[in-house]
Design an enzyme around this catalytic site. Structure first.
Site, mmCIF file in Angstrom:
data_model
loop_
_atom_site.group_PDB
_atom_site.id
_atom_site.type_symbol
_atom_site.label_atom_id
_atom_site.label_comp_id
_atom_site.label_asym_id
_atom_site.label_seq_id
_atom_site.Cartn_x
_atom_site.Cartn_y
_atom_site.Cartn_z
ATOM 1 N N ASP A 41 0.520 -1.528 -0.030
ATOM 2 C CA ASP A 41 -0.459 -0.018 -0.061
ATOM 3 C C ASP A 41 0.824 1.463 -0.282
ATOM 4 O O ASP A 41 2.257 1.012 -0.100
ATOM 5 C CB ASP A 41 -0.921 -0.108 1.317
ATOM 6 C CG ASP A 41 -1.643 1.550 0.843
ATOM 7 O OD1 ASP A 41 -2.327 1.687 0.182
ATOM 8 O OD2 ASP A 41 -2.162 2.180 1.642
ATOM 9 N N TYR A 68 -0.528 8.738 -2.271
ATOM 10 C CA TYR A 68 -0.766 8.544 -3.774
ATOM 11 C C TYR A 68 -1.738 8.840 -4.271
ATOM 12 O O TYR A 68 -1.447 9.463 -5.377
ATOM 13 C CB TYR A 68 -0.780 7.249 -3.776
ATOM 14 C CG TYR A 68 0.821 6.129 -4.190
ATOM 15 C CD1 TYR A 68 1.563 6.625 -3.328
ATOM 16 C CD2 TYR A 68 1.183 4.871 -4.286
ATOM 17 C CE1 TYR A 68 3.419 5.641 -2.846
ATOM 18 C CE2 TYR A 68 2.032 4.516 -3.971
ATOM 19 C CZ TYR A 68 3.018 4.902 -3.916
ATOM 20 O OH TYR A 68 4.098 4.287 -3.682
ATOM 21 N N CYS A 83 -4.351 -1.430 -2.110
ATOM 22 C CA CYS A 83 -4.517 -0.214 -2.100
ATOM 23 C C CYS A 83 -5.578 0.203 -3.375
ATOM 24 O O CYS A 83 -4.739 0.253 -4.683
ATOM 25 C CB CYS A 83 -3.028 0.544 -3.054
ATOM 26 S SG CYS A 83 -2.937 2.899 -3.110
ATOM 27 N N CYS A 118 -10.586 3.403 -0.306
ATOM 28 C CA CYS A 118 -9.592 3.656 0.051
ATOM 29 C C CYS A 118 -9.611 2.299 1.161
ATOM 30 O O CYS A 118 -10.259 2.710 1.504
ATOM 31 C CB CYS A 118 -9.027 5.030 0.542
ATOM 32 S SG CYS A 118 -7.759 5.321 0.861
HETATM 33 N N1 DGL Z 1 -4.721 3.028 0.139
HETATM 34 C C1 DGL Z 1 -5.069 3.974 -0.986
HETATM 35 C C2 DGL Z 1 -6.131 3.314 -1.642
HETATM 36 O O1 DGL Z 1 -7.032 2.485 -1.357
HETATM 37 C C3 DGL Z 1 -4.986 5.167 -1.162
HETATM 38 C C4 DGL Z 1 -4.035 5.880 -0.570
HETATM 39 C C5 DGL Z 1 -2.892 7.692 -0.271
HETATM 40 O O2 DGL Z 1 -3.360 8.269 -1.428
HETATM 41 O O3 DGL Z 1 -2.283 7.583 -0.240
HETATM 42 O O4 DGL Z 1 -6.880 3.663 -2.686
#
Ligand code: DGL
Length: 256
Positions: A11, A43, A74, A185
């Site tokens: 992740d 991210y 993620c 998320c």
């Molecule tokens: N945990 C990530 C997801 O499932 C995103 C988190 C991030 O913005 O880094 O989208």
């Protein structure tokens, strides 16, 4: 693939631990390597190109460590990098995630469904295609909530500031009744209680962690790489963050 090899779980930071909990609960005999790229999180505010480059670099590390499968725990990394990674590693099962829109929209007649996710996930073609598939089955409302990622990275899963943030994000959306909320998320399940308080007790909340665990099991079974028996597997915790508290927060979230 050898059954004894560990499974890599990736992740952008600590969010994937909400998926790791389900993986361990379904596959307790397996060993896992969890890698959180907390030094580069979030991210969701990055470009597709950056997300793809960061994700590829970390999956390369997991592959070099000898994992028998990779779970992209993620949604953001999956939308930007899953397809190219599957082309790069044809022999390695790579399990991705997408917002659990399907079970939410099929849970009742024409529901109004709010999908909470990062900006990057919600603007991707992959999500547009998913929305297009279900557009006639109900109303789908996109709600970007990038700051939740930072609350969770700090280990702040209950606070006044978090409640205020969620109230503010939902203020317009809640002017019309909502039936379901999708946590698109992997950071968001850690603040599920506060989300439920914000939207009210009758709203049903969905996330994709259990479905991802079942998919991993199916994929490993298909190549006879599942590890069974009564042993209890181990977790190796890795992070790109230099903050020594990061692994502690990871373990705290895992134990919730
Ligand atoms: N945990 C990530 C997801 O499932 C995103 C988190 C991030 O913005 O880094 O989208």
């Amino acid at each position: 693939m050898k059954k004894e090899q560990p499974i890599g779980v990736f992740d952008s930071g600590l969010g994937g631990i909400s998926v790791l909990r389900e993986l361990v609960s379904l596959l307790p005999a397996e060993d896992f390597i969890y890698f959180g790229d907390s030094a580069n999180a979030p991210y969701g505010e990055r470009t597709e190109r950056e997300i793809r480059a960061l994700t590829t670099a970390q999956v390369d590390r997991l592959a070099a460590a000898g994992v028998k499968a990779v779970v992209l725990a993620c949604n953001t990394a999956t939308s930007a990098a899953c397809a190219p990674l599957r082309r790069r590693y044809r022999q390695l099962p790579i399990i991705g995630m997408e917002p659990a829109l399907k079970p939410a929209i099929l849970s009742r007649e024409k529901p109004r469904v709010v999908v909470m996710a990062t900006h990057a996930t919600l603007r991707q073609k992959k999500f547009e295609r998913l929305m297009a598939r279900f557009k006639d089955a109900g109303e789908i409302v996109k709600l970007p909530c990038p700051e939740i990622v930072e609350f969770v990275e700090r280990g702040e899963i209950h606070s006044e500031a978090l409640s205020r943030y969620l109230k503010e994000r939902f203020s317009i959306v809640l002017q019309t009744p909502v039936d379901c909320v999708v946590l698109g998320c992997t950071h968001f399940p850690f603040v599920r209680e506060t989300i439920q308080q914000t939207v009210g007790p009758t709203v049903q909340i969905f996330d994709g962690a259990a479905g991802t665990a079942r998919e991993l099991k199916r994929r490993l079974e298909a190549i006879d790489a599942l590890r069974g028996g009564a042993r209890k597997g181990a977790i190796e915790w890795l992070s790109s963050s230099r903050d020594p508290g990061c692994i502690e927060r990871a373990k705290m979230l895992f134990a919730l």
